[in-house]
Design a protein around this motif. Structure first.
Motif, short mmCIF file in Angstrom:
data_model
loop_
_atom_site.label_atom_id
_atom_site.label_comp_id
_atom_site.label_asym_id
_atom_site.label_seq_id
_atom_site.Cartn_x
_atom_site.Cartn_y
_atom_site.Cartn_z
N ALA A 14 0.95 -1.28 0.01
CA ALA A 14 0.14 -0.08 0.32
C ALA A 14 0.87 1.39 -0.02
CB ALA A 14 -1.03 -0.14 1.28
N PHE A 15 1.83 1.41 0.95
CA PHE A 15 2.75 2.44 1.01
C PHE A 15 3.58 2.69 -0.38
CE2 PHE A 15 1.96 2.48 5.48
CZ PHE A 15 1.61 3.62 5.75
N PHE A 16 3.89 1.36 -0.85
CA PHE A 16 4.88 1.74 -2.06
C PHE A 16 4.08 2.29 -3.40
CE2 PHE A 16 5.96 0.01 -6.35
CZ PHE A 16 7.46 0.43 -6.28
N SER A 17 2.52 1.73 -3.57
CA SER A 17 1.93 2.38 -4.47
C SER A 17 1.45 3.67 -4.19
CB SER A 17 0.42 1.33 -4.40
OG SER A 17 -0.48 1.92 -5.19
N PHE A 18 1.37 4.07 -3.04
CA PHE A 18 0.97 5.31 -2.69
C PHE A 18 2.04 6.46 -2.73
CE2 PHE A 18 0.67 8.83 0.54
CZ PHE A 18 -0.48 9.48 0.42
N PHE A 19 3.12 6.15 -2.33
CA PHE A 19 4.02 6.99 -2.62
C PHE A 19 4.67 7.01 -4.11
CE2 PHE A 19 4.48 6.70 1.99
CZ PHE A 19 4.38 7.95 2.43
N THR A 20 4.70 6.16 -4.78
CA THR A 20 5.01 5.96 -6.21
C THR A 20 4.24 6.71 -7.00
OG1 THR A 20 5.93 3.71 -5.88
CG2 THR A 20 5.71 4.52 -8.25
N HIS A 21 2.80 6.80 -6.58
CA HIS A 21 1.92 7.65 -7.59
C HIS A 21 2.31 8.99 -7.29
CE1 HIS A 21 -1.52 6.90 -10.09
NE2 HIS A 21 -1.97 6.05 -9.59
N ARG A 22 2.66 9.39 -6.31
CA ARG A 22 2.67 10.89 -5.90
C ARG A 22 4.41 11.50 -6.14
NH1 ARG A 22 -1.39 8.59 -3.62
NH2 ARG A 22 -3.35 9.75 -3.37
N PHE A 23 5.16 10.51 -5.85
CA PHE A 23 6.47 11.05 -5.66
C PHE A 23 7.45 10.20 -6.54
CE2 PHE A 23 4.47 11.60 -1.36
CZ PHE A 23 4.30 12.78 -1.54
N GLY A 24 7.04 9.20 -7.09
CA GLY A 24 7.77 8.26 -7.83
C GLY A 24 8.23 8.48 -9.21
N ALA A 25 8.60 9.86 -9.54
CA ALA A 25 8.41 10.04 -11.18
C ALA A 25 9.60 9.19 -11.86
CB ALA A 25 8.88 11.69 -11.13
N HIS A 26 10.65 8.77 -11.01
CA HIS A 26 11.72 8.20 -11.87
C HIS A 26 11.40 6.48 -11.78
CE1 HIS A 26 13.74 11.75 -12.01
NE2 HIS A 26 13.67 11.73 -10.57
N VAL A 27 10.14 6.05 -11.17
CA VAL A 27 9.90 4.55 -11.17
C VAL A 27 9.28 4.19 -12.43
CG1 VAL A 27 8.65 2.77 -10.11
CG2 VAL A 27 9.74 4.55 -8.65
N PRO A 28 9.56 3.39 -13.20
CA PRO A 28 9.06 2.93 -14.35
C PRO A 28 7.64 2.87 -14.40
CG PRO A 28 11.15 1.91 -14.40
CD PRO A 28 11.04 2.60 -12.96
N PRO A 29 6.94 3.23 -15.17
CA PRO A 29 5.37 3.18 -15.01
C PRO A 29 4.84 1.66 -14.95
CG PRO A 29 5.83 4.78 -16.79
CD PRO A 29 7.13 4.04 -16.42
N TYR A 30 5.49 0.79 -15.56
CA TYR A 30 5.18 -0.79 -15.58
C TYR A 30 5.41 -1.41 -14.18
CZ TYR A 30 9.91 -2.30 -16.53
OH TYR A 30 11.33 -2.18 -16.23
N ILE A 31 6.46 -0.86 -13.65
CA ILE A 31 6.68 -1.48 -12.18
C ILE A 31 5.64 -0.91 -11.29
CG2 ILE A 31 8.52 -1.21 -10.19
CD1 ILE A 31 9.70 -2.96 -12.39
N HIS A 32 5.29 0.29 -11.35
CA HIS A 32 4.25 0.85 -10.34
C HIS A 32 2.88 0.09 -10.63
CE1 HIS A 32 1.31 4.20 -9.77
NE2 HIS A 32 1.35 3.71 -8.49
N ILE A 33 2.50 0.01 -11.78
CA ILE A 33 1.19 -0.64 -12.20
C ILE A 33 1.27 -2.00 -11.71
CG2 ILE A 33 -0.43 -0.93 -14.27
CD1 ILE A 33 0.29 1.75 -13.37
N LEU A 34 2.27 -2.73 -11.94
CA LEU A 34 2.38 -4.43 -11.52
C LEU A 34 2.26 -4.38 -9.95
CD1 LEU A 34 5.11 -5.95 -13.81
CD2 LEU A 34 2.69 -6.75 -13.38
N PHE A 35 2.88 -3.27 -9.44
CA PHE A 35 2.63 -3.58 -7.76
C PHE A 35 1.60 -3.22 -7.50
CE2 PHE A 35 7.40 -4.17 -7.77
CZ PHE A 35 7.78 -4.92 -6.59
#
Length: 312
Positions: free
Chosen positions: A258-279
Motif C-alpha cells: 500500500a505504501f509503495f503504491s501510494f508514494f510511487t503515485h505521488r513522488f515516484g517520477a523516476h519509477v518505470p510505469p510498468y513497475i508501479h502498475i504491476l505492484f
C-alpha cells in the motif's frame, strides 16, 4: 461529447491501457494473476463455509477472519474481470460512471480491510493481555458493531473522492488512463482543472486510515509481545506467537504494498510505469490470495476443519 484540440468535455467513456510498456505480454501476465484470483475466491469461500458451519469457530477472531474473507472476495472481484478483459480480450473501454464506481469500491474495500486488520489486532491484544475479560469485552454484539463502523467509516471517507471528481471536473486532457484499473490519482491526473483539492483530500484519507490503523496495530502487537515474553510456560508462548504470526503475515504485505503504491503515485517520477502498475495490481491481489493460505495453514482450528471437510 464535444472535443477540442486540447481537452475533452465530460467524457462518457474512458480507456484503460493496462500495464504501460508491457502491452505485448499482458496476455501472459494475466495467467498468474488469474490463478491468484481463483485461489483467492476458492480459498476465502472455503474459509467462510468452515467458519459458518462450525459452531466452535463462532468466536470474534474467526468472525473477523470471515469478514476479511468477504472483503477480499469483493475487492478481487471488483478489479479482476475488467483487468482480464483488457489483458486477454482487448476490451479497454469503460464507462466514466462505471470507472468512478470501481474506484469507490476499490478504495472502500481497502479501507475496510485496514479497519478489520486493526480490529483483529485489538482482539488479539485483549485475548492475550486480558484473557479473563476477553469474552466479556468482545461480545457478538460488539463484533457486529465494529464491522458496521469499519464499513461506514470506509464508505463515508472515500465517497467525497468520487463526488469531487464527478462535480468539480468538466474538462479532461485525455480519456486514456495509464493503469489496469480505475485508481483515484490515475483519474485525477486526467483533469484539465486545478486538482489540488482532490490531491489533498486523497492524502487526508490515506493518512487518516493507514497511519491511524497502523499506529494502533503496532502498539497492540508491542503490548502483545511484551506480555508473551513474560509468560512462564513455553507452550503458552508458542501458542500466542503462532496466532500473532498469522496476523503479521497478513497485514505486513498489505501495508508494505500500500505504501509503495501510494508514494510511487505521488513522488515516484523516476519509477518505470510498468513497475508501479504491476505492484499496484499485486497490492490488490496479494492480500486476498495470501489470507486463506495463511489462516488455513497457521490456524489449527481452521486447518482441522478444512481437512475434515476435504475428506468428507
Amino acid at each position: 461529447m464535444s472535443t477540442s484540440n486540447i481537452t475533452v468535455f465530460m467524457p462518457s467513456v474512458l480507456t484503460l491501457i493496462g500495464i504501460p510498456g508491457l502491452e505485448t505480454v499482458q496476455c501472459w501476465i494475466g495467467i498468474p494473476l488469474c490463478v491468484m484470483y481463483l485461489i483467492a475466491i476458492i480459498g476465502n469461500s472455503m474459509l467462510l463455509i468452515i467458519i459458518r458451519s462450525e459452531c466452535s469457530l463462532h468466536e470474534p477472531m474467526y468472525i473477523f477472519v470471515g469478514m476479511l474473507g468477504v472483503t477480499d472476495i469483493a475487492l478481487a472481484t471488483t478489479i479482476m474481470p475488467k483487468m482480464l478483459g483488457i489483458f486477454w480480450f482487448r476490451v479497454p473501454d469503460i464507462y466514466f460512471d462505471s470507472c468512478l464506481l470501481q474506484m469507490w469500491l476499490i478504495h472502500t474495500f481497502q479501507c475496510i480491510e485496514s479497519g478489520l486488520l486493526l480490529a483483529m489486532a485489538v482482539d488479539r491484544y485483549v485475548a492475550i493481555c486480558y484473557p479473563l475479560r476477553h469474552a466479556v469485552i468482545f461480545t457478538h454484539r460488539l463484533v457486529t458493531q465494529i464491522g458496521a463502523v469499519v464499513t461506514l467509516r470506509a464508505a463515508f471517507l472515500v465517497a467525497p473522492c468520487l463526488i469531487l471528481i464527478k462535480f468539480r471536473f468538466q474538462f479532461y486532457h485525455t480519456t486514456i488512463i495509464s493503469h489496469s484499473y480505475c485508481e483515484h490519482m490515475a483519474i485525477v491526473k486526467l483533469a484539465a482543472s486545478d486538482v489540488r483539492v482532490n490531491k489533498i483530500y486523497g492524502l487526508f484519507v490515506a493518512f487518516t486510515v493507514a497511519v491511524f490503523d497502523l499506529t494502533f496495530i503496532t502498539l497492540s502487537y508491542a503490548q502483545i509481545f511484551s506480555t508473551v515474553f513474560r509468560l512462564p510456560h513455553k507452550e503458552a508462548r508458542l501458542k500466542a506467537f503462532n496466532t500473532c504470526i498469522a496476523h503479521i503475515c497478513v497485514f505486513l504485505p498489505f501495508y508494505l504494498l500500500a505504501f509503495f503504491s501510494f508514494f510511487t503515485h505521488r513522488f515516484g517520477a523516476h519509477v518505470p510505469p510498468y513497475i508501479h502498475i504491476l505492484f499496484s495490481s499485486l497490492y490488490l491481489l496479494v492480500p486476498p490470495f495470501l489470507n486463506p493460505l495463511v489462516y488455513g495453514a497457521k490456524t489449527k482450528q481452521i486447518r482441522i476443519h478444512l481437512v475434515k471437510m476435504l475428506y468428507s
